[in-house]
Design an enzyme around this catalytic site. Sequence first.
Site, PDB file in Angstrom:
ATOM      1  N   CYS A   1     -22.776  -3.486  -4.647  1.00  0.00           N
ATOM      2  CA  CYS A   1     -22.222  -3.959  -5.927  1.00  0.00           C
ATOM      3  C   CYS A   1     -21.424  -2.861  -6.638  1.00  0.00           C
ATOM      4  O   CYS A   1     -20.328  -2.537  -6.185  1.00  0.00           O
ATOM      5  CB  CYS A   1     -23.339  -4.560  -6.787  1.00  0.00           C
ATOM      6  SG  CYS A   1     -22.677  -5.706  -8.014  1.00  0.00           S
TER       7      CYS A   1
ATOM      8  N   HIS B   1     -26.845  -7.490  -3.586  1.00  0.00           N
ATOM      9  CA  HIS B   1     -27.950  -6.551  -3.808  1.00  0.00           C
ATOM     10  C   HIS B   1     -29.100  -6.804  -2.828  1.00  0.00           C
ATOM     11  O   HIS B   1     -30.076  -7.451  -3.209  1.00  0.00           O
ATOM     12  CB  HIS B   1     -28.518  -6.759  -5.221  1.00  0.00           C
ATOM     13  CG  HIS B   1     -27.622  -6.322  -6.319  1.00  0.00           C
ATOM     14  ND1 HIS B   1     -27.628  -5.049  -6.819  1.00  0.00           N
ATOM     15  CD2 HIS B   1     -26.690  -6.999  -7.029  1.00  0.00           C
ATOM     16  CE1 HIS B   1     -26.743  -4.941  -7.792  1.00  0.00           C
ATOM     17  NE2 HIS B   1     -26.155  -6.116  -7.941  1.00  0.00           N
TER      18      HIS B   1
ATOM     19  N   GLU C   1     -31.334  -4.846  -2.018  1.00  0.00           N
ATOM     20  CA  GLU C   1     -32.528  -4.130  -2.510  1.00  0.00           C
ATOM     21  C   GLU C   1     -33.373  -5.001  -3.435  1.00  0.00           C
ATOM     22  O   GLU C   1     -34.474  -4.635  -3.803  1.00  0.00           O
ATOM     23  CB  GLU C   1     -32.116  -2.817  -3.207  1.00  0.00           C
ATOM     24  CG  GLU C   1     -31.470  -2.936  -4.579  1.00  0.00           C
ATOM     25  CD  GLU C   1     -29.991  -3.333  -4.540  1.00  0.00           C
ATOM     26  OE1 GLU C   1     -29.478  -3.669  -3.452  1.00  0.00           O
ATOM     27  OE2 GLU C   1     -29.352  -3.337  -5.612  1.00  0.00           O
TER      28      GLU C   1
HETATM   29  N1  GLN Z   1     -20.015  -5.325 -12.838  1.00  0.00           N
HETATM   30  C1  GLN Z   1     -20.587  -4.072 -12.464  1.00  0.00           C
HETATM   31  C2  GLN Z   1     -19.535  -2.968 -12.372  1.00  0.00           C
HETATM   32  O1  GLN Z   1     -18.426  -3.159 -12.689  1.00  0.00           O
HETATM   33  C3  GLN Z   1     -21.323  -4.154 -11.143  1.00  0.00           C
HETATM   34  C4  GLN Z   1     -22.544  -5.021 -11.290  1.00  0.00           C
HETATM   35  C5  GLN Z   1     -23.692  -4.664 -10.401  1.00  0.00           C
HETATM   36  O2  GLN Z   1     -23.742  -3.585  -9.787  1.00  0.00           O
HETATM   37  N2  GLN Z   1     -24.659  -5.543 -10.357  1.00  0.00           N
HETATM   38  O3  GLN Z   1     -19.846  -1.886 -11.992  1.00  0.00           O
END
Ligand code: GLN
Length: 203
Positions: A81, A180, A182
Site C-alpha cells: 500500500c 495489505h 499483513e
Molecule cells: N493512502 C495512503 C497513502 O497515500 C496509503 C494507504 C495505506 O497504506 N493503507 O500513502
Amino acid sequence: MTSPTIGVLALQGDAREHVVALTACGAQVRLVRRPEDLQQLDGIVVPGGESTTIDKLARIFDVREPLVAALREGLPAYGSCAGMILLADRVLDGTRDQQTFGSIDITVRRNAFGRQVESFEGDVDIAGIDDGPLHAVFIRAPWVEQAGPDVAVLGQVDVPGAGPKIVAVRQGDRFVTSFHPEMTGDLRVHRYFVDLVVSAARS
Ligand code: GLN
C-alpha cells in the site's frame, strides 16, 4: 542462509503487523528508524500507512538517503500500500512536495480506489503464489497506472466502474502490492518475500 535479517521501516504505519508475519515466516526482524538500522540487512519491508508522512519522517530521521542508496545497490524490498507508493519511481495524485524512494519502474496512482470506494476487498491471484487466490484488503490504496518493460505484473483486480487494475508487481528483487496481506493472517505473501530475500542473498 536459513534465517535472513529483514528490516521493517517503522517511521509510521502498520510496521508491527509485518514484524509478526515475517517472524512467523522464520526471518530475524529489525525495526528501521535510523540510518544505522539499515546496516547488514538482507531485505526491507516498507509498510502501509501514509506515504506522505513516511516520506517526511524518512527525511527528518536522515534515513531517506541511505535507504535510497541501499535500494540502488540492490537491497531486496517489499512494499504494501503506502509502501508500494514509496517504492515506485513515479506517483500521481501525490502531494506537491511528495518524494518516493523509488527502485521500481512504475507509475502509481495514490488513493486510486478512493475515487471508487474508500476500501475494497477482493480475491486476487498472484503469479508465483500457489494454493488459490489471496483475499486482498485495499484501504485508500494505490494501483499501478503504468509499468516499465522490466516490471512483471503479478496480479490484477477488476474494479467496478474502472476495469482491470494492476495491484501487484515485481522488478528483480523488489515486490509491491496495493493491498495489505499483513492484515489477513495469510502468510503467503510474506513467505514469498522471505524466499526472494534468501535466494537474492545466495546469488
Ligand atoms: N493512502 C495512503 C497513502 O497515500 C496509503 C494507504 C495505506 O497504506 N493503507 O500513502
